[in-house]
Design a protein around this motif. Structure first.
Motif, PDB file in Angstrom:
ATOM      1  N   MET A   1       0.848  -1.181   0.000  1.00  0.00           N
ATOM      2  CA  MET A   1       0.000   0.000   0.000  1.00  0.00           C
ATOM      3  C   MET A   1       0.889   1.238   0.000  1.00  0.00           C
ATOM      4  N   THR A   2       0.638   2.137  -0.907  1.00  0.00           N
ATOM      5  CA  THR A   2       1.494   3.305  -1.043  1.00  0.00           C
ATOM      6  C   THR A   2       1.139   4.377  -0.021  1.00  0.00           C
ATOM      7  N   ASN A   3       2.060   5.307   0.156  1.00  0.00           N
ATOM      8  CA  ASN A   3       1.775   6.454   1.018  1.00  0.00           C
ATOM      9  C   ASN A   3       0.603   7.252   0.475  1.00  0.00           C
ATOM     10  N   LYS A   4       0.487   7.290  -0.864  1.00  0.00           N
ATOM     11  CA  LYS A   4      -0.632   7.996  -1.477  1.00  0.00           C
ATOM     12  C   LYS A   4      -1.955   7.349  -1.073  1.00  0.00           C
ATOM     13  N   ASP A   5      -1.992   6.013  -1.029  1.00  0.00           N
ATOM     14  CA  ASP A   5      -3.202   5.316  -0.596  1.00  0.00           C
ATOM     15  C   ASP A   5      -3.557   5.719   0.832  1.00  0.00           C
ATOM     16  N   HIS A   6      -2.553   5.722   1.713  1.00  0.00           N
ATOM     17  CA  HIS A   6      -2.800   6.123   3.104  1.00  0.00           C
ATOM     18  C   HIS A   6      -3.325   7.552   3.162  1.00  0.00           C
ATOM     19  N   SER A   7      -2.750   8.425   2.364  1.00  0.00           N
ATOM     20  CA  SER A   7      -3.170   9.828   2.349  1.00  0.00           C
ATOM     21  C   SER A   7      -4.606   9.972   1.874  1.00  0.00           C
TER      22      SER A   7
ATOM     23  N   ALA B   1     -10.074   0.182   7.119  1.00  0.00           N
ATOM     24  CA  ALA B   1      -9.385  -0.642   8.120  1.00  0.00           C
ATOM     25  C   ALA B   1      -8.134  -1.313   7.566  1.00  0.00           C
ATOM     26  N   GLY B   2      -7.886  -1.175   6.260  1.00  0.00           N
ATOM     27  CA  GLY B   2      -6.714  -1.803   5.654  1.00  0.00           C
ATOM     28  C   GLY B   2      -6.904  -3.277   5.360  1.00  0.00           C
TER      29      GLY B   2
END
Length: 116
Positions: free
Chosen positions: A15-21, A56-57
């Protein structure tokens, strides 16, 4: 059905940082607009259960959902959500404004008369 824990770990690594953002921004938008998760999911054109798993991932943020989320966050509407987004805005206005509730009741009465 939830992913097995080892698959969740593999997914989390990819999972990319962009996804988290994007996910964090969706949650912030939900809170800011005082939306239920179901209302946010409707605006994105997905089921609430799937949105819950994404947040929730436990499910990946697909490229299609990522694009819808980005449009929604940029103030635009997702391709399937123009009517649903309008419904969300109407519900929010109904909850927060007694004058708007009065106006909508009058509009509904007029609409019912025209249907008869």
């Amino acid at each position: 059905m939830a992913l097995p824990s080892y698959m969740q770990s593999i997914y989390a690594m990819h999972m990319t940082n962009k996804d988290h953002s994007i996910i964090a921004a969706l949650v912030a938008r939900q809170r800011k607009d005082e939306l239920t998760q179901a209302e946010l999911a409707t605006a994105l054109g997905i089921h609430q259960a799937h949105l819950s798993k994404v947040i929730a991932g436990k499910a990946p943020l697909s490229s299609k959902l990522r694009a819808k989320a980005e449009r929604l966050l940029q103030g635009g509407e997702s391709s399937n959500a123009s009517l649903e987004d309008l419904e969300i805005q109407l519900i929010q206005a109904l909850r927060t404004s007694s004058a708007f509730r009065t106006l909508m009741r009058a509009a509904l009465q007029l609409h019912r008369r025209q249907e008869q």
